[in-house]
Design a protein around this motif. Structure first.
Motif, mmCIF file in Angstrom:
data_model
loop_
_atom_site.group_PDB
_atom_site.id
_atom_site.type_symbol
_atom_site.label_atom_id
_atom_site.label_comp_id
_atom_site.label_asym_id
_atom_site.label_seq_id
_atom_site.Cartn_x
_atom_site.Cartn_y
_atom_site.Cartn_z
ATOM 1 N N LEU A 106 0.742 -1.309 0.018
ATOM 2 C CA LEU A 106 0.017 0.084 0.102
ATOM 3 C C LEU A 106 0.754 1.055 0.034
ATOM 4 O O LEU A 106 0.528 2.239 -0.774
ATOM 5 C CB LEU A 106 -0.848 -0.123 1.237
ATOM 6 C CG LEU A 106 -1.905 -1.021 1.050
ATOM 7 C CD1 LEU A 106 -2.859 -0.913 2.344
ATOM 8 C CD2 LEU A 106 -3.089 -0.641 0.153
ATOM 9 N N ASP A 107 2.002 1.333 0.659
ATOM 10 C CA ASP A 107 2.800 2.394 0.876
ATOM 11 C C ASP A 107 3.550 2.592 -0.500
ATOM 12 O O ASP A 107 3.722 3.812 -0.809
ATOM 13 C CB ASP A 107 3.914 2.198 1.698
ATOM 14 C CG ASP A 107 3.462 2.235 3.250
ATOM 15 O OD1 ASP A 107 2.238 2.891 3.587
ATOM 16 O OD2 ASP A 107 4.288 1.678 4.198
ATOM 17 N N PRO A 111 -0.095 7.737 -2.407
ATOM 18 C CA PRO A 111 0.820 8.911 -2.278
ATOM 19 C C PRO A 111 1.214 8.937 -0.757
ATOM 20 O O PRO A 111 0.358 8.635 -0.015
ATOM 21 C CB PRO A 111 -0.286 10.141 -2.424
ATOM 22 C CG PRO A 111 -1.195 9.546 -3.400
ATOM 23 C CD PRO A 111 -1.630 8.139 -3.042
ATOM 24 N N ALA A 112 2.356 9.513 -0.591
ATOM 25 C CA ALA A 112 3.121 9.543 0.589
ATOM 26 C C ALA A 112 2.417 10.355 1.664
ATOM 27 O O ALA A 112 2.551 9.907 2.869
ATOM 28 C CB ALA A 112 4.567 9.934 0.561
ATOM 29 N N ASP A 113 1.661 11.555 1.411
ATOM 30 C CA ASP A 113 1.128 12.230 2.389
ATOM 31 C C ASP A 113 -0.343 11.373 2.773
ATOM 32 O O ASP A 113 -0.753 12.029 3.880
ATOM 33 C CB ASP A 113 0.703 13.447 1.722
ATOM 34 C CG ASP A 113 -0.482 13.572 0.605
ATOM 35 O OD1 ASP A 113 -0.394 12.329 -0.071
ATOM 36 O OD2 ASP A 113 -1.059 14.379 0.169
ATOM 37 N N ILE A 114 -0.650 10.472 2.390
ATOM 38 C CA ILE A 114 -1.791 9.619 2.922
ATOM 39 C C ILE A 114 -1.661 8.904 4.275
ATOM 40 O O ILE A 114 -2.312 8.783 5.144
ATOM 41 C CB ILE A 114 -2.400 8.731 1.908
ATOM 42 C CG1 ILE A 114 -3.058 9.417 0.780
ATOM 43 C CG2 ILE A 114 -3.281 7.766 2.514
ATOM 44 C CD1 ILE A 114 -3.656 8.781 -0.427
ATOM 45 N N ASP A 152 -1.337 5.135 9.702
ATOM 46 C CA ASP A 152 -2.002 5.977 10.898
ATOM 47 C C ASP A 152 -3.279 6.505 10.434
ATOM 48 O O ASP A 152 -3.878 6.601 11.569
ATOM 49 C CB ASP A 152 -0.987 7.356 10.701
ATOM 50 C CG ASP A 152 0.290 7.182 11.249
ATOM 51 O OD1 ASP A 152 0.545 6.276 11.997
ATOM 52 O OD2 ASP A 152 1.177 8.087 11.232
ATOM 53 N N ARG A 153 -3.659 6.291 9.222
ATOM 54 C CA ARG A 153 -5.373 6.709 9.202
ATOM 55 C C ARG A 153 -6.109 5.356 9.296
ATOM 56 O O ARG A 153 -7.524 5.873 9.541
ATOM 57 C CB ARG A 153 -5.359 7.249 7.618
ATOM 58 C CG ARG A 153 -4.648 8.641 7.510
ATOM 59 C CD ARG A 153 -4.811 8.907 6.166
ATOM 60 N NE ARG A 153 -6.240 9.289 5.865
ATOM 61 C CZ ARG A 153 -6.846 9.823 4.621
ATOM 62 N NH1 ARG A 153 -5.942 10.251 3.931
ATOM 63 N NH2 ARG A 153 -7.820 10.111 4.532
#
Length: 124
Positions: free
Chosen positions: A46-47, A51-54, A58-59
């Motif tokens: 997934l990473d 996008p890195a900002d997602i 953590d979400r």
């Protein structure tokens, strides 16, 4: 999912060796550590594609990891199997017909295959 949330279902083919899990106590620290370790492959995948900002780890508010023992216990699957064992390029999912008149089969071992949408579609 509730408003403002979404569901992401990610899985790998059932290539996980049953022997790796057989005999483990599902309440043990060893089992929990192995689940965490084996799930890292999916988080890493997934990473790579999001996008890195997602920052998906953590979400995530709920994360459930299934193992061959999970499938064996809750789905009554022999040795935790998940769908048929078909090698790529050597076969396809069987169609729903049977030798018994008006009897059709459905589920993850028939066309169109594994996953909730496919299994639901197999009953149409």
């Amino acid at each position: 999912a509730p408003p403002g949330y979404a569901v992401l279902h990610i899985y790998t083919p059932a290539t996980e060796s049953y022997e790796r899990w057989s005999g483990l106590d599902r309440k043990s620290d060893e089992y929990k550590a192995l689940k965490e370790k084996r799930s890292q492959y999916l988080w890493d995948a997934l990473d790579k594609i999001l996008p890195a900002d997602i920052n998906i780890r953590d979400r995530a508010t709920v994360s459930q990891v299934g193992t061959p023992l999970t499938h064996e216990r809750f789905l009554r699957r022999y040795r935790g199997s998940y769908g048929p064992a078909i090698k790529a390029g050597e076969g396809s999912f069987p169609f729903p017909g049977t030798p018994v008149k008006n009897l059709l089969v459905c589920g993850d071992s028939t066309f169109p295959g594994i996953g909730v949408p496919a299994v639901a579609g197999s009953g149409l």
